[in-house]
Motif scaffolding. Sequence first.
Motif, PDB file in Angstrom:
ATOM      1  N   TYR A  92       0.072  11.369   1.361  1.00 21.77           N
ATOM      2  CA  TYR A  92      -0.680  12.413   2.446  1.00 21.77           C
ATOM      3  C   TYR A  92      -0.523  13.621   2.140  1.00 21.77           C
ATOM      4  CZ  TYR A  92      -1.355  14.475   7.052  1.00 21.77           C
ATOM      5  OH  TYR A  92      -1.718  15.384   8.041  1.00 21.77           O
ATOM      6  N   VAL A 119      -3.591   4.902  -1.153  1.00 20.94           N
ATOM      7  CA  VAL A 119      -4.565   5.536  -0.378  1.00 20.94           C
ATOM      8  C   VAL A 119      -4.039   7.286  -0.390  1.00 20.94           C
ATOM      9  CG1 VAL A 119      -5.471   5.950   2.169  1.00 20.94           C
ATOM     10  CG2 VAL A 119      -4.955   3.621   1.133  1.00 20.94           C
ATOM     11  N   SER A 128       0.727  -1.220  -0.018  1.00 19.64           N
ATOM     12  CA  SER A 128       0.013  -0.032   0.063  1.00 19.64           C
ATOM     13  C   SER A 128       0.912   1.171   0.006  1.00 19.64           C
ATOM     14  CB  SER A 128      -0.844  -0.064   1.199  1.00 19.64           C
ATOM     15  OG  SER A 128      -1.837  -0.959   1.150  1.00 19.64           O
ATOM     16  N   THR A 135      -4.959   4.945   9.551  1.00 17.56           N
ATOM     17  CA  THR A 135      -4.983   3.983   8.540  1.00 17.56           C
ATOM     18  C   THR A 135      -3.823   3.311   8.385  1.00 17.56           C
ATOM     19  OG1 THR A 135      -6.361   5.824   7.437  1.00 17.56           O
ATOM     20  CG2 THR A 135      -4.999   4.354   6.040  1.00 17.56           C
ATOM     21  N   ILE A 150      -5.029  10.851   1.381  1.00 16.32           N
ATOM     22  CA  ILE A 150      -5.593  11.367   2.502  1.00 16.32           C
ATOM     23  C   ILE A 150      -5.242  12.918   2.508  1.00 16.32           C
ATOM     24  CG2 ILE A 150      -5.516  11.500   5.160  1.00 16.32           C
ATOM     25  CD1 ILE A 150      -4.425   8.754   4.917  1.00 16.32           C
ATOM     26  N   LEU A 196      -4.234   9.502   9.136  1.00 17.87           N
ATOM     27  CA  LEU A 196      -3.027   8.877   8.605  1.00 17.87           C
ATOM     28  C   LEU A 196      -2.688   7.857   9.436  1.00 17.87           C
ATOM     29  CD1 LEU A 196      -0.615   8.436   6.538  1.00 17.87           C
ATOM     30  CD2 LEU A 196       0.553  10.486   7.893  1.00 17.87           C
ATOM     31  N   ILE A 201       4.792   5.445   2.884  1.00 18.33           N
ATOM     32  CA  ILE A 201       3.978   6.662   2.900  1.00 18.33           C
ATOM     33  C   ILE A 201       4.764   7.723   2.460  1.00 18.33           C
ATOM     34  CG2 ILE A 201       3.236   8.574   4.611  1.00 18.33           C
ATOM     35  CD1 ILE A 201       3.323   6.055   6.647  1.00 18.33           C
ATOM     36  N   ILE A 249       0.588   5.066   0.570  1.00 17.72           N
ATOM     37  CA  ILE A 249      -0.444   6.132   0.810  1.00 17.72           C
ATOM     38  C   ILE A 249       0.256   7.718   0.465  1.00 17.72           C
ATOM     39  CG2 ILE A 249      -1.176   7.741   2.963  1.00 17.72           C
ATOM     40  CD1 ILE A 249      -1.086   4.796   4.459  1.00 17.72           C
ATOM     41  N   VAL A 283       3.414  -1.183   3.970  1.00 12.72           N
ATOM     42  CA  VAL A 283       3.056   0.366   3.907  1.00 12.72           C
ATOM     43  C   VAL A 283       4.240   1.298   3.540  1.00 12.72           C
ATOM     44  CG1 VAL A 283       1.567   2.155   4.921  1.00 12.72           C
ATOM     45  CG2 VAL A 283       0.922  -0.079   5.418  1.00 12.72           C
TER      46      VAL A 283
END
Length: 192
Positions: free
Chosen positions: A7, A80, A3, A23, A82, A20, A36, A5, A34
């Motif tokens: 942000y 994802v 995943s 999640t 956010i 955040l 980010i 993300i 994950v």
Amino acid sequence: MKSLIIYSHPWSGSFNHFVLEKTVRQLKDAGDEVDIIDLHKDQFVPNYTAADLKLFSKGQYADPLADSYSQRLKQADKLVLIFPIWWFGLPAMLKGFFDKVLLKGQAYDEIDHQLKGLLHIKEALILTTGNASKEMLKQLGDPIGTTLATGILGVVGIQNVHWIHGKTIHLAESRQEYLSEIDNYLSKKSNE
């Protein structure tokens, strides 16, 4: 599952930052790896420079962060996003991310006047907050459902997009409703 993300919020004390962190925990608990991208923490420069535009038509990057972000997108299975809704749309930082990272030849191609997405991301989740309801945003041209989900993400090959919006998040009840909707969605996805 990997995943990624993305942000976009400048303040670590914001409700978006809480979303955040929550999640990230939920994705990791479900077994996801994950990654980010925190655009503000990275000090990403969202505007084009002359150097960026010189390479734009070649599908190349002058900005090393944009190049890095592109490679990370190509490795992701799940995306994802956010961010807060500001003036009924995307924050400038996130819009600049799409402008500078999703280049032709990198994120999409054009064959016989048809756009073809090059990203192999299986699904995307958009998590937004704001003081306008989804219904109001739809009346104002649906910048998230139409422009972002169908337009931008669809063009780069992401067809399975789900959008969860937290309206009037200054109210505790609205925040809790929003967090519950995210929990339910991520729990359902982890059980599939």
